[in-house]
Write a protein that holds these residues in place. Sequence first.
Motif, PDB file in Angstrom:
ATOM      1  N   LEU A 181     -84.748  56.410 -32.275  1.00 32.42           N
ATOM      2  CA  LEU A 181     -84.116  56.609 -30.969  1.00 32.42           C
ATOM      3  C   LEU A 181     -83.291  57.884 -30.949  1.00 32.42           C
ATOM      4  O   LEU A 181     -83.334  58.648 -29.975  1.00 32.42           O
ATOM      5  N   ARG A 215     -85.550  53.973 -23.167  1.00 33.54           N
ATOM      6  CA  ARG A 215     -86.516  54.315 -24.214  1.00 33.54           C
ATOM      7  C   ARG A 215     -87.100  53.037 -24.823  1.00 33.54           C
ATOM      8  O   ARG A 215     -88.310  52.936 -25.037  1.00 33.54           O
ATOM      9  N   GLU A 219     -84.076  60.987 -28.453  1.00 36.84           N
ATOM     10  CA  GLU A 219     -83.077  61.379 -27.457  1.00 36.84           C
ATOM     11  C   GLU A 219     -82.337  62.660 -27.844  1.00 36.84           C
ATOM     12  O   GLU A 219     -81.478  63.124 -27.119  1.00 36.84           O
ATOM     13  N   THR A 239     -73.582  54.204 -29.744  1.00 36.48           N
ATOM     14  CA  THR A 239     -74.190  53.720 -28.501  1.00 36.48           C
ATOM     15  C   THR A 239     -74.839  52.359 -28.719  1.00 36.48           C
ATOM     16  O   THR A 239     -74.648  51.425 -27.939  1.00 36.48           O
ATOM     17  N   LEU A 240     -75.599  52.242 -29.797  1.00 37.38           N
ATOM     18  CA  LEU A 240     -76.296  50.987 -30.081  1.00 37.38           C
ATOM     19  C   LEU A 240     -75.312  49.866 -30.416  1.00 37.38           C
ATOM     20  O   LEU A 240     -75.539  48.710 -30.047  1.00 37.38           O
ATOM     21  N   SER A 291     -82.956  52.905 -35.138  1.00 40.11           N
ATOM     22  CA  SER A 291     -81.877  53.759 -34.650  1.00 40.11           C
ATOM     23  C   SER A 291     -82.225  55.234 -34.860  1.00 40.11           C
ATOM     24  O   SER A 291     -82.012  56.065 -33.986  1.00 40.11           O
ATOM     25  N   ALA A 296     -80.964  54.979 -24.076  1.00 42.43           N
ATOM     26  CA  ALA A 296     -81.462  54.148 -25.191  1.00 42.43           C
ATOM     27  C   ALA A 296     -82.212  52.932 -24.665  1.00 42.43           C
ATOM     28  O   ALA A 296     -83.309  52.612 -25.150  1.00 42.43           O
ATOM     29  N   MET A 300     -75.893  57.916 -31.808  1.00 42.17           N
ATOM     30  CA  MET A 300     -76.792  56.820 -31.444  1.00 42.17           C
ATOM     31  C   MET A 300     -76.271  55.507 -32.009  1.00 42.17           C
ATOM     32  O   MET A 300     -76.334  54.471 -31.339  1.00 42.17           O
ATOM     33  N   GLU A 307     -76.245  54.979 -23.119  1.00 39.97           N
ATOM     34  CA  GLU A 307     -76.695  53.588 -23.143  1.00 39.97           C
ATOM     35  C   GLU A 307     -77.942  53.413 -22.285  1.00 39.97           C
ATOM     36  O   GLU A 307     -78.904  52.749 -22.685  1.00 39.97           O
TER      37      GLU A 307
END
Length: 148
Positions: free
Chosen positions: A60, A48, A64, A74-75, A57, A45, A71, A42
């Motif tokens: 990212l 970034r 990463e 996480t998002l 997404s 992200a 991802m 988290e």
Amino acid sequence: MPAESDLEVDIGQLAGALFVSVGLVRRRLRQQQVAGDLSFPETAALARLDRDGPATSAELARQEQISPQSMGATLGALQDRGLIARSADPDDGRRVVLTMTEGGRTALQNRRRARVEQLAQGLVGFTAEELAALQTAAPLIERLAQQL
């Protein structure tokens, strides 16, 4: 004045020492939880998005170096907490662009502030000379990180 041979550094040995010491600092910082703390993915992200601005997404995940599925999870957690917002890409309505909200910016700043305080507490007891040496080394370590 020192001879040139006195200034030579074993790059491999220095790289090994930096790897161990920087890794130890990171592990120690991660061991202490901060209230409402963000997970490492988290934080990555949000950082970034803070550094590079809005992104998809997929972008990212690629930056990463994690799977799109990871991802996405996480998002999703960040969105559930109101730390990021999703909107249609103005150039391509089929794509979704993610931006950090003020809540996300605040959460990231709070995490950074807590980690800086942790480091400051760790510096208590260092001599003035040691602190000066660390102050000189900090920009060099940052430059090293940028070159990796």
